[in-house]
Design an enzyme around this catalytic site. Structure first.
Site, short mmCIF file in Angstrom:
data_model
loop_
_atom_site.label_atom_id
_atom_site.label_comp_id
_atom_site.label_asym_id
_atom_site.label_seq_id
_atom_site.Cartn_x
_atom_site.Cartn_y
_atom_site.Cartn_z
N GLY A 127 0.82 -1.21 0.00
CA GLY A 127 0.00 0.00 0.00
C GLY A 127 0.85 1.25 0.00
O GLY A 127 0.48 2.28 0.58
N GLY A 167 -0.59 4.74 -0.98
CA GLY A 167 -1.75 5.25 -0.25
C GLY A 167 -1.41 6.46 0.59
O GLY A 167 -0.31 7.02 0.51
N GLN A 168 -2.35 6.85 1.44
CA GLN A 168 -2.22 8.07 2.22
C GLN A 168 -0.99 8.05 3.12
O GLN A 168 -0.23 9.02 3.17
CB GLN A 168 -3.48 8.30 3.07
CG GLN A 168 -3.48 9.62 3.82
CD GLN A 168 -4.69 9.79 4.70
OE1 GLN A 168 -5.26 8.80 5.18
NE2 GLN A 168 -5.09 11.02 4.93
N LYS A 186 -9.92 -4.22 12.17
CA LYS A 186 -8.77 -3.76 12.95
C LYS A 186 -8.62 -4.54 14.26
O LYS A 186 -7.51 -4.91 14.65
CB LYS A 186 -8.87 -2.26 13.22
CG LYS A 186 -8.65 -1.41 11.98
CD LYS A 186 -7.32 -1.74 11.31
CE LYS A 186 -7.05 -0.92 10.08
NZ LYS A 186 -5.77 -1.31 9.42
N TYR A 234 -14.74 -1.93 9.20
CA TYR A 234 -13.35 -1.51 9.34
C TYR A 234 -12.86 -1.73 10.77
O TYR A 234 -11.76 -2.26 10.99
CB TYR A 234 -13.22 -0.03 8.96
CG TYR A 234 -11.82 0.51 8.98
CD1 TYR A 234 -10.87 0.08 8.06
CD2 TYR A 234 -11.44 1.49 9.90
CE1 TYR A 234 -9.58 0.59 8.05
CE2 TYR A 234 -10.17 2.02 9.90
CZ TYR A 234 -9.24 1.57 8.98
OH TYR A 234 -7.97 2.09 8.99
N ASP A 254 2.44 -1.85 -4.50
CA ASP A 254 1.03 -1.45 -4.51
C ASP A 254 0.35 -2.20 -5.65
O ASP A 254 1.02 -2.76 -6.51
CB ASP A 254 0.89 0.07 -4.69
CG ASP A 254 -0.40 0.60 -4.06
OD1 ASP A 254 -1.49 0.21 -4.52
OD2 ASP A 254 -0.32 1.39 -3.10
N ILE A 255 -0.98 -2.16 -5.64
CA ILE A 255 -1.73 -2.86 -6.68
C ILE A 255 -1.77 -2.05 -7.97
O ILE A 255 -2.17 -2.54 -9.02
CB ILE A 255 -3.16 -3.17 -6.19
CG1 ILE A 255 -3.79 -4.27 -7.03
CG2 ILE A 255 -4.02 -1.90 -6.15
CD1 ILE A 255 -5.07 -4.84 -6.45
N ARG A 256 -1.36 -0.79 -7.88
CA ARG A 256 -1.32 0.08 -9.05
C ARG A 256 0.00 0.84 -9.04
O ARG A 256 0.74 0.81 -8.05
CB ARG A 256 -2.46 1.09 -9.01
CG ARG A 256 -2.28 2.13 -7.90
CD ARG A 256 -3.55 2.89 -7.61
NE ARG A 256 -3.34 4.06 -6.78
CZ ARG A 256 -3.08 4.05 -5.48
NH1 ARG A 256 -2.98 2.89 -4.83
NH2 ARG A 256 -2.92 5.17 -4.80
#
Length: 323
Positions: free
Chosen positions: A8, A11-12, A145, A141, A34-36
């Protein structure tokens, strides 16, 4: 940590953590996955590979081929998006954590997995929420977690995997765009303050939530991963925070620089319900005592830094004078 793999990474959190880790440990010592792929500094500034974290074989092979001694597993579907796509959230979030844990077990790596204030929920104290308390979240979510926290503890006690984690509050950044979190309103508010001078919040006034500026969050990850293991009584899911704020509090801090900033409300019932199930303010005593956690930024210092950076990035004609 000497060789680090991040999932990831675009990401952010990952987009800034990747850059910072390369500054600290060396460019070639940090593999971003990452996936992209995009044209960000995280993707182009050092080693990068495409990786779907739900593919267990590919996950393990990537860790092994890179020779990582630490995996920072950040890939996840965030809170608001997870409520709209709960089955996808379960499969991605839990499948990814399990694959990360298995790779860490087989290859004897350190593993960092972030948790969240979403892991609390109904029944937990909302003020000074302690490190150890009831955790009964009512969101997918939050359930992910809590389950991740328990799995990390399980792998530590059963397999001696060096698992570590933080319960992040809302994270505010001038670099990374919001990623589908409930607390993203704060980032959007700063962006719109500079761009248009007004913002419509989907979270209601008086809804206090913990927040932290991204630079503090990044340093907390590094500090925890480098902490002496003998000091860690909890190891996983340390409460960390820098401030407890609601939309009006942030708006008041912005008006110290932009007096004409306007805040209005159009409440999103899904994200408002999520926010109301989270603590108002958590207690970070365990993190402070076990590995010396100390945030640098309070609200006003963060606001000033956010506005300076956003102003510098604003397109001509969209810049707002402040000071």
């Amino acid at each position: 940590m000497k060789r680090i793999m991040i999932t990831g990474a675009l990401g952010q959190i990952g987009s800034e953590l990747t850059v910072r880790l390369r500054q600290v440990y060396g460019t070639d010592a940090v593999l971003a996955t990452d996936i992209r792929q995009n044209d960000s500094e995280a993707a182009l500034g050092g080693p990068f590979r495409l990786l779907d974290v739900s593919d267990a074989a590919a996950f393990g092979e990537t860790v092994k081929e890179f020779g990582a001694d630490a995996v920072l597993h950040l890939a996840a579907l965030l809170s608001a998006t997870a409520e709209y796509k709960p089955l996808l959230a379960w499969n991605l979030n839990m499948g990814g954590v399990l694959n990360a844990l298995e790779a860490a077990r087989e290859l004897r790596c350190q593993l960092f997995t972030p948790s969240s204030i979403a892991a609390f929920g109904t029944g937990a104290p909302t003020i000074a929420t302690p490190q150890d308390t009831i955790q009964r979240p009512l969101t997918m979510y939050g359930i992910n977690k809590v389950s991740g926290e328990l799995l990390c503890d399980y792998y530590f006690h059963k397999y001696s995997v060096d698992t570590r984690g933080l319960r992040f509050p809302g994270l505010i950044s001038h670099s990374a765009p919001p990623g589908g979190g409930t607390t993203d309103y704060a980032v959007e508010m700063y962006e719109e303050a500079v761009r248009t001078g007004r913002y419509t919040s989907y979270i209601d006034k008086g809804t206090f939530l913990d927040m932290m500026y991204m630079p503090d969050a990044i340093e907390a990850v590094i500090q925890l991963m480098e902490a002496d293991a003998s000091r860690l009584k909890h190891r996983n899911a340390f409460n960390v925070t820098a401030m407890s704020v609601d939309p009006e509090t942030i708006a008041a801090s912005i008006r110290a620089h932009l007096p004409n900033f306007e805040l209005t409300y159009r409440i999103d019932p899904v994200r408002q319900a999520i926010a109301e199930g989270w603590p108002d303010a958590i207690d970070s005593t365990a993190a402070r005592e076990e590995w010396n956690f100390r945030p640098v930024y309070d609200l006003d210092r963060m606001t000033e830094d956010m506005l300076v950076h956003l102003q510098a990035k604003a397109a001509p004609g969209q810049q707002v004078n402040f000071g």
